[in-house]
Design a protein around this motif. Sequence first.
Motif, PDB file in Angstrom:
ATOM      1  N   GLY A  64     -21.944  13.677  -0.792  1.00 27.65           N
ATOM      2  CA  GLY A  64     -20.748  14.480  -0.988  1.00 27.65           C
ATOM      3  C   GLY A  64     -19.906  14.530   0.274  1.00 27.65           C
ATOM      4  N   GLY A  65     -18.722  15.083   0.146  1.00 24.15           N
ATOM      5  CA  GLY A  65     -17.844  15.213   1.291  1.00 24.15           C
ATOM      6  C   GLY A  65     -16.393  15.109   0.886  1.00 24.15           C
ATOM      7  N   ILE A  66     -15.552  14.924   1.874  1.00 29.10           N
ATOM      8  CA  ILE A  66     -14.119  14.815   1.640  1.00 29.10           C
ATOM      9  C   ILE A  66     -13.716  13.351   1.816  1.00 29.10           C
ATOM     10  N   VAL A  67     -13.149  12.777   0.769  1.00 32.49           N
ATOM     11  CA  VAL A  67     -12.743  11.376   0.775  1.00 32.49           C
ATOM     12  C   VAL A  67     -11.220  11.305   0.754  1.00 32.49           C
ATOM     13  N   THR A  68     -10.642  10.499   1.639  1.00 32.11           N
ATOM     14  CA  THR A  68      -9.198  10.291   1.657  1.00 32.11           C
ATOM     15  C   THR A  68      -8.892   8.990   0.922  1.00 32.11           C
ATOM     16  N   GLN A  69      -7.972   9.070  -0.045  1.00 25.40           N
ATOM     17  CA  GLN A  69      -7.611   7.887  -0.815  1.00 25.40           C
ATOM     18  C   GLN A  69      -6.148   7.950  -1.218  1.00 25.40           C
ATOM     19  N   GLU A  70      -5.623   6.814  -1.708  1.00 28.67           N
ATOM     20  CA  GLU A  70      -4.229   6.745  -2.129  1.00 28.67           C
ATOM     21  C   GLU A  70      -4.079   7.301  -3.538  1.00 28.67           C
ATOM     22  N   ALA A  71      -2.976   8.013  -3.755  1.00 29.49           N
ATOM     23  CA  ALA A  71      -2.647   8.500  -5.090  1.00 29.49           C
ATOM     24  C   ALA A  71      -1.457   7.697  -5.618  1.00 29.49           C
ATOM     25  N   ALA A  72      -1.274   7.733  -6.934  1.00 29.17           N
ATOM     26  CA  ALA A  72      -0.202   6.966  -7.562  1.00 29.17           C
ATOM     27  C   ALA A  72       1.155   7.610  -7.291  1.00 29.17           C
ATOM     28  N   ILE A  73       2.195   6.755  -7.153  1.00 24.90           N
ATOM     29  CA  ILE A  73       3.578   7.230  -7.039  1.00 24.90           C
ATOM     30  C   ILE A  73       4.411   6.524  -8.102  1.00 24.90           C
ATOM     31  N   HIS A  74       5.512   7.132  -8.469  1.00 26.16           N
ATOM     32  CA  HIS A  74       6.344   6.576  -9.530  1.00 26.16           C
ATOM     33  C   HIS A  74       6.987   5.275  -9.066  1.00 26.16           C
ATOM     34  N   VAL A  75       7.114   4.332  -9.983  1.00 31.87           N
ATOM     35  CA  VAL A  75       7.623   3.002  -9.652  1.00 31.87           C
ATOM     36  C   VAL A  75       9.086   3.046  -9.203  1.00 31.87           C
ATOM     37  N   SER A  76       9.832   4.087  -9.601  1.00 26.09           N
ATOM     38  CA  SER A  76      11.231   4.197  -9.186  1.00 26.09           C
ATOM     39  C   SER A  76      11.362   4.578  -7.716  1.00 26.09           C
ATOM     40  N   ASN A  77      10.262   5.016  -7.088  1.00 30.39           N
ATOM     41  CA  ASN A  77      10.298   5.416  -5.684  1.00 30.39           C
ATOM     42  C   ASN A  77       9.927   4.291  -4.731  1.00 30.39           C
ATOM     43  N   VAL A  78       9.731   3.084  -5.247  1.00 31.97           N
ATOM     44  CA  VAL A  78       9.429   1.937  -4.394  1.00 31.97           C
ATOM     45  C   VAL A  78      10.401   0.808  -4.683  1.00 31.97           C
ATOM     46  N   MET A  79      10.622  -0.039  -3.668  1.00 30.19           N
ATOM     47  CA  MET A  79      11.485  -1.209  -3.808  1.00 30.19           C
ATOM     48  C   MET A  79      10.803  -2.419  -3.205  1.00 30.19           C
ATOM     49  N   LEU A  80      10.967  -3.552  -3.837  1.00 30.12           N
ATOM     50  CA  LEU A  80      10.324  -4.782  -3.411  1.00 30.12           C
ATOM     51  C   LEU A  80      10.877  -5.246  -2.063  1.00 30.12           C
ATOM     52  N   LEU A  81       9.992  -5.736  -1.186  1.00 34.20           N
ATOM     53  CA  LEU A  81      10.392  -6.293   0.107  1.00 34.20           C
ATOM     54  C   LEU A  81      10.306  -7.809   0.047  1.00 34.20           C
ATOM     55  N   VAL A  82      11.365  -8.474   0.527  1.00 36.86           N
ATOM     56  CA  VAL A  82      11.382  -9.934   0.615  1.00 36.86           C
ATOM     57  C   VAL A  82      11.920 -10.328   1.982  1.00 36.86           C
ATOM     58  N   ASP A  83      11.751 -11.589   2.356  1.00 43.07           N
ATOM     59  CA  ASP A  83      12.313 -12.078   3.612  1.00 43.07           C
ATOM     60  C   ASP A  83      13.827 -12.016   3.540  1.00 43.07           C
ATOM     61  N   ALA A  84      14.459 -11.701   4.684  1.00 42.93           N
ATOM     62  CA  ALA A  84      15.915 -11.578   4.734  1.00 42.93           C
ATOM     63  C   ALA A  84      16.566 -12.900   4.342  1.00 42.93           C
ATOM     64  N   PRO A  85      17.663 -12.845   3.560  1.00 41.54           N
ATOM     65  CA  PRO A  85      18.333 -14.086   3.164  1.00 41.54           C
ATOM     66  C   PRO A  85      18.928 -14.805   4.370  1.00 41.54           C
ATOM     67  N   LYS A  86      18.953 -16.120   4.278  1.00 41.07           N
ATOM     68  CA  LYS A  86      19.511 -16.926   5.374  1.00 41.07           C
ATOM     69  C   LYS A  86      21.009 -16.659   5.498  1.00 41.07           C
ATOM     70  N   GLY A  87      21.489 -16.559   6.724  1.00 40.90           N
ATOM     71  CA  GLY A  87      22.905 -16.321   6.959  1.00 40.90           C
ATOM     72  C   GLY A  87      23.289 -14.858   6.993  1.00 40.90           C
ATOM     73  N   SER A  88      22.326 -13.950   6.812  1.00 41.82           N
ATOM     74  CA  SER A  88      22.647 -12.523   6.871  1.00 41.82           C
ATOM     75  C   SER A  88      22.298 -11.976   8.250  1.00 41.82           C
ATOM     76  N   ASP A  89      22.818 -10.788   8.537  1.00 41.52           N
ATOM     77  CA  ASP A  89      22.560 -10.151   9.832  1.00 41.52           C
ATOM     78  C   ASP A  89      21.167  -9.537   9.893  1.00 41.52           C
ATOM     79  N   ALA A  90      20.567  -9.257   8.749  1.00 40.92           N
ATOM     80  CA  ALA A  90      19.267  -8.593   8.709  1.00 40.92           C
ATOM     81  C   ALA A  90      18.164  -9.526   9.202  1.00 40.92           C
ATOM     82  N   LYS A  91      17.193  -8.944   9.880  1.00 36.45           N
ATOM     83  CA  LYS A  91      16.046  -9.704  10.377  1.00 36.45           C
ATOM     84  C   LYS A  91      14.786  -9.183   9.690  1.00 36.45           C
ATOM     85  N   GLY A  92      13.807 -10.050   9.533  1.00 34.13           N
ATOM     86  CA  GLY A  92      12.529  -9.631   8.960  1.00 34.13           C
ATOM     87  C   GLY A  92      12.598  -9.457   7.458  1.00 34.13           C
ATOM     88  N   LYS A  93      12.116  -8.298   6.982  1.00 32.21           N
ATOM     89  CA  LYS A  93      12.040  -8.031   5.541  1.00 32.21           C
ATOM     90  C   LYS A  93      13.123  -7.047   5.127  1.00 32.21           C
TER      91      LYS A  93
END
Length: 131
Positions: A64-93
């Motif tokens: 027994g004890g206290i276990v830390t784990q992830e809980a579910a969140i609504h899909v509308s609260n997340v957005m997909l990350l992709v590599d920055a498009p070529k030719g844009s000012d953004a770097k990374g994801k």
Amino acid sequence: MAKKKNLNIKKGDVVRVIAGQDKGAEGKVISVDSERDRVIVEGVNRIKRHTKVVNQGGRAGTTGGIVTQEAAIHVSNVMLLVDAPKGSDAKGKVTTRLGFRRDEVTKRRSDGSTYAATRSTRVSRKSGEEI
């Protein structure tokens, strides 16, 4: 039985939380619950769960004890990350919405003959690149 919904976010996608207490956090999708429109993201929305001592099976019993784990969140609260498009000012994801494109493919039958068919592929709305 309710009809299973098709969510744009899939298991294994890297997403960024866009709303809630963990806004800005990024992580990999561990599981998707399409019936409840919820996703579990690695390292996001951590909760503490108090577990009981189970003494079944001798040494195989859980402690027994206290276990830390992830809980579910609504899909509308997340957005997909992709590599920055070529030719844009953004770097990374960068975050993006999803679109779908039907591509012509050639498939092969078990007897060796081929035929033309279409396949649906996920596409980034920002860059137009396949995900």
